[in-house]
Design an enzyme around this catalytic site. Sequence first.
Site: not given
Length: 245
Positions: A147, A151, A180-182, A184, A188
């Site tokens: 990742y 990036k 970020v609280d998403t 996705s 995880r």
Amino acid sequence: MNRLQGKTALVTAAAAGMGRAAALAFAREGAKVIATDVNEKLLAEISGTPNITTRPLDVLSDAAVTAFVNDVGAVDILFNCAGWVHHGTILECEPKDWDRSFNLNVRSMYTVIRAMLPKMIAKGGGVILNMASVLGGEKAAPNRLAYAASKAAVAGFTRALAADHVKQNIRVNCVCPGTVDTPSLGDRINAFADPAQARKDFIARQPMGRLATAEEIAETFVYLVSDESSFMTGQAVFVDGGMSL
């Protein structure tokens, strides 16, 4: 609320998380938004929102991207938000994981931009925004090898693209969020043996002591695609709650 009035925006991965927040924020500010995703069921949840048109799009398919761009034509704003987070060290990163990380996090941007850029140039210019990350920009974290590498590539890609096309009235920047609280992230977290502890660990690495919301990150997206940032290009903008300090 008309900072993007008269603009057309294309957003990838708009069905959830930061892509969805971006699509809603752009529409709120007056842009005509083409919201795309491979998940048509989730995408349908924002169908009918004023100023938003939803369209399925697989950014991993060169043929699909080419056909899509030829159909919609030039846009003023292109936000490449599609991405994927692999969890693991190099010893746990199989070649397929490495390839998926770079295909979705970097190559998809290349594919969409390469198809759309000539149309934007012919129209007189526009703004491209890419999704990067604090990981790979200024910060390292355990178990984020593929990742972070992908990036970091996005940041370099963004700067090079900006340098190549600044004379053609094309601005290109990338955003480097913290945690970020998403949905996705939720997926995880739930994959851990102890999700409650995992959430605490994610929060602990944020100096502010909390996770970001997708909506507050989207306010930075709006700024970067609006005329308010008209003298900015080639920049990696950190919105990380102090994580890179």
